[in-house]
Design a protein around this motif. Structure first.
Motif, PDB file in Angstrom:
ATOM      1  N   PRO A  13      -1.720 -10.994  10.183  1.00 11.13           N
ATOM      2  CA  PRO A  13      -2.521 -10.209   9.386  1.00 11.13           C
ATOM      3  C   PRO A  13      -1.880  -9.047   8.884  1.00 11.13           C
ATOM      4  O   PRO A  13      -0.885  -8.685   9.129  1.00 11.13           O
ATOM      5  N   ARG A  14      -2.637  -8.452   7.662  1.00 12.25           N
ATOM      6  CA  ARG A  14      -2.259  -7.418   6.969  1.00 12.25           C
ATOM      7  C   ARG A  14      -1.898  -6.093   7.813  1.00 12.25           C
ATOM      8  O   ARG A  14      -0.793  -5.627   7.591  1.00 12.25           O
ATOM      9  N   GLN A  17       1.801  -7.008   9.301  1.00 12.22           N
ATOM     10  CA  GLN A  17       2.812  -7.123   8.674  1.00 12.22           C
ATOM     11  C   GLN A  17       3.115  -5.623   8.050  1.00 12.22           C
ATOM     12  O   GLN A  17       4.285  -5.076   7.907  1.00 12.22           O
ATOM     13  N   GLY A  18       2.134  -4.697   8.144  1.00 11.05           N
ATOM     14  CA  GLY A  18       2.205  -3.267   7.830  1.00 11.05           C
ATOM     15  C   GLY A  18       3.087  -2.447   8.844  1.00 11.05           C
ATOM     16  O   GLY A  18       4.035  -1.621   8.560  1.00 11.05           O
ATOM     17  N   VAL A  42       4.137 -11.279   0.828  1.00 14.45           N
ATOM     18  CA  VAL A  42       3.721 -10.132   2.045  1.00 14.45           C
ATOM     19  C   VAL A  42       2.321  -9.881   1.777  1.00 14.45           C
ATOM     20  O   VAL A  42       1.864 -10.105   0.522  1.00 14.45           O
ATOM     21  N   ASN A  43       1.808  -9.278   2.717  1.00 10.12           N
ATOM     22  CA  ASN A  43       0.264  -8.493   2.523  1.00 10.12           C
ATOM     23  C   ASN A  43       0.360  -7.676   3.465  1.00 10.12           C
ATOM     24  O   ASN A  43       0.077  -7.395   4.594  1.00 10.12           O
ATOM     25  N   VAL A  44       0.782  -6.277   2.689  1.00 11.12           N
ATOM     26  CA  VAL A  44       0.770  -5.026   3.421  1.00 11.12           C
ATOM     27  C   VAL A  44      -0.327  -4.100   3.136  1.00 11.12           C
ATOM     28  O   VAL A  44      -0.959  -3.975   1.920  1.00 11.12           O
ATOM     29  N   PRO A  45      -0.567  -3.182   3.907  1.00 10.08           N
ATOM     30  CA  PRO A  45      -1.616  -2.121   3.517  1.00 10.08           C
ATOM     31  C   PRO A  45      -1.532  -1.192   2.368  1.00 10.08           C
ATOM     32  O   PRO A  45      -2.418  -1.072   1.584  1.00 10.08           O
ATOM     33  N   GLY A  48      -1.076  -4.387  -0.835  1.00 11.22           N
ATOM     34  CA  GLY A  48      -1.873  -5.584  -0.671  1.00 11.22           C
ATOM     35  C   GLY A  48      -0.928  -6.808  -0.729  1.00 11.22           C
ATOM     36  O   GLY A  48       0.095  -6.816   0.126  1.00 11.22           O
ATOM     37  N   ARG A  49      -1.516  -7.773  -1.404  1.00  7.08           N
ATOM     38  CA  ARG A  49      -0.639  -8.979  -1.463  1.00  7.08           C
ATOM     39  C   ARG A  49       0.309  -8.611  -2.628  1.00  7.08           C
ATOM     40  O   ARG A  49      -0.036  -8.329  -3.718  1.00  7.08           O
ATOM     41  N   TYR A 331      -1.994  -8.994  -8.003  1.00  7.59           N
ATOM     42  CA  TYR A 331      -0.696  -9.162  -7.162  1.00  7.59           C
ATOM     43  C   TYR A 331       0.296  -8.006  -7.578  1.00  7.59           C
ATOM     44  O   TYR A 331       0.234  -7.804  -8.825  1.00  7.59           O
TER      45      TYR A 331
END
Length: 448
Positions: A13-14, A17-18, A42-45, A48-49, A331
């Motif tokens: 989940p984001r 990963q954050g 990646v998907n980070v706060p 995002g994507r 993205y």
């Protein structure tokens, strides 16, 4: 329809990963490269994507692409520097402002600033203790702040003193807020954003007074400071910059030309103390009046200890073809500066600190990217390099850095910039005094 093709990446989940990105930023990048290759999703706060890339050909393509296809990421320093900042502007408005701001940072104008840099460095070095270990980052921050204030405003009297007190607090808080969501409600002093906005209003008032004074100055055309140049500059249609545009752009110069340069100088102290052979060569060179190795050493510090993690673009078109990948609209495409500078195909023995790799050659600006690249490359790159060169020249001329066999200092995130965790600790002596031992008890470093 165009088929989206993205590189592999973690599926956590984001939020997870954050946390991972914050906890092991540099090691995490290398681990993901080892697992997924030179590109991964990646998907980070913060972003995002996002697709993170480090293939040289793909990086060049991103830097050369038209803003119609990919432009600045949505979340960037423009959120704290203001809507008129170069970080916030896009397309033609960005190009228009950039053309207006180029002259102060190139050609003969740079020579005007060299004396300012040396004067501020000499003043600060006089306060350095001889013998005990101390962190150099606070000193480097004072040097670079005073330099950029003088370069931007010249002699500004009471306003100069007010800004010197306000800006360190404002920039420190703003660099941390730059990656956080902007609240919809101003909670005043009860929230970090509220405190920042209050400081921003104070800054705008000070700059407003300076702009008003400048416009009344009958000798404005005789001044060399950047504010004077801005007040005299005109767009292609003959119009002048507004007060809010000037305030935003000056804050951009003050922030971008202050913290990152100071942090790189602290890293330079940290690196040179751990490479006594290079340090000895630099002392010989400064005594002989040379500068080639010193310039190469600055390039190598920026390569091995980049203070910014990423530069990138946000996809604006329906899709953006980057080498092997087809990235959809929305993205971010982020270039990992760490992975680029670690690339063995571009920098053999990349983990080794070796300024000689840049002797007699200039860095490839699509491979060595501490200032970003393309149309959004840092406007003040030449100014920053001049500043670091003169600060190091003055320090090496007047002081002897005592080498240490302590491990290198860890990376420490200060929001926007990555600094040495111990602040670039130094032990120094005046060069006219008998040398101290090569290592000093109590000079502790952090393991990396």
């Amino acid at each position: 329809m165009t088929t989206v093709t993205l590189p592999p990446g973690p599926s956590k989940p984001r939020a997870v990963q954050g946390v991972y990105a914050l906890a092991v930023a540099h090691r995490g990048m290398r681990r993901m490269r080892d697992r997924y290759g030179d590109s991964f999703t990646v998907n980070v706060p913060t972003y995002g994507r996002a697709v993170i890339i480090s293939d040289p050909a793909e990086v060049r393509q991103v830097f050369m692409t038209s803003p119609n296809f990919a432009d600045k990421p949505d979340r960037n320093l423009g959120r704290v520097l203001g809507p008129g900042s170069l970080f916030a502007l896009v397309g033609e408005e960005h190009r228009r402002q950039r053309r207006l701001l180029v002259p102060p940072f190139h050609g003969r104008r740079l020579a005007v600033y060299e004396k300012i840099v040396e004067e501020e460095t000499v003043r600060e070095l006089a306060s350095w203790p001889q013998g005990p270990a101390f962190a150099t980052l606070p000193s480097m921050t004072r040097i670079t702040l005073n330099i950029i204030l003088r370069a931007v405003f010249g002699s500004a009297g009471a306003e100069f003193a007010d800004l010197r007190e306000l800006l360190p607090r404002m920039i420190k808080l703003g660099s941390r807020l730059a990656v956080l969501p902007v609240p919809k409600v101003d909670l005043g002093r009860w929230s970090p954003w509220g405190r920042f906005w209050a400081m921003r209003r104070e800054y705008d008032a000070i700059v407003g007074r300076l702009v008003a004074k400048g416009r009344r100055d009958v000798n404005l055309d005789a001044r060399d400071d950047i504010l004077a140049l801005m007040l005299q500059s005109r767009y292609d249609d003959g119009s002048e910059m507004s007060g809010s545009e000037i305030a935003d752009q000056l804050l951009t110069l003050l922030a971008a030309g202050h913290e990152t340069t100071a942090t790189t100088l602290a890293w330079a102290v940290e690196r040179l103390r751990r490479h006594p052979a290079v340090l000895s060569e630099l002392l010989d060179e400064v005594d002989a009046g040379g500068d080639a190795l010193r310039e190469a050493a600055i390039f190598e510090v920026q390569r091995t200890r980049p203070v910014i993690d990423f530069v990138g673009r946000q996809v604006q078109a329906d899709h953006f073809q980057v080498g092997r990948w087809t990235v959809p609209k929305g993205y971010a495409v982020l270039v990992s500066i760490t992975l680029m500078h670690d690339n063995e195909s571009m920098f053999p023995n990349a983990q080794r600190f070796d300024p000689h790799r840049f002797l007699g050659t200039r860095p490839d600006l699509y491979q060595w990217i501490p200032y970003g690249g393309g149309s959004r490359r840092c406007l003040g790159a030449a100014f920053a390099n001049l500043e670091m060169n003169v600060v190091l020249r003055t320090m090496l001329r007047d002081l002897a850095l005592v080498p240490t066999d302590e491990p290198g200092e860890r990376w420490h995130s200060r929001g926007v910039a990555n600094a040495p965790a111990q602040g670039g600790r130094a032990v120094v002596r005046r060069r006219s005094i008998a040398p101290l031992p090569s290592t000093t008890a109590g000079d502790t470093g952090a393991r990396s």
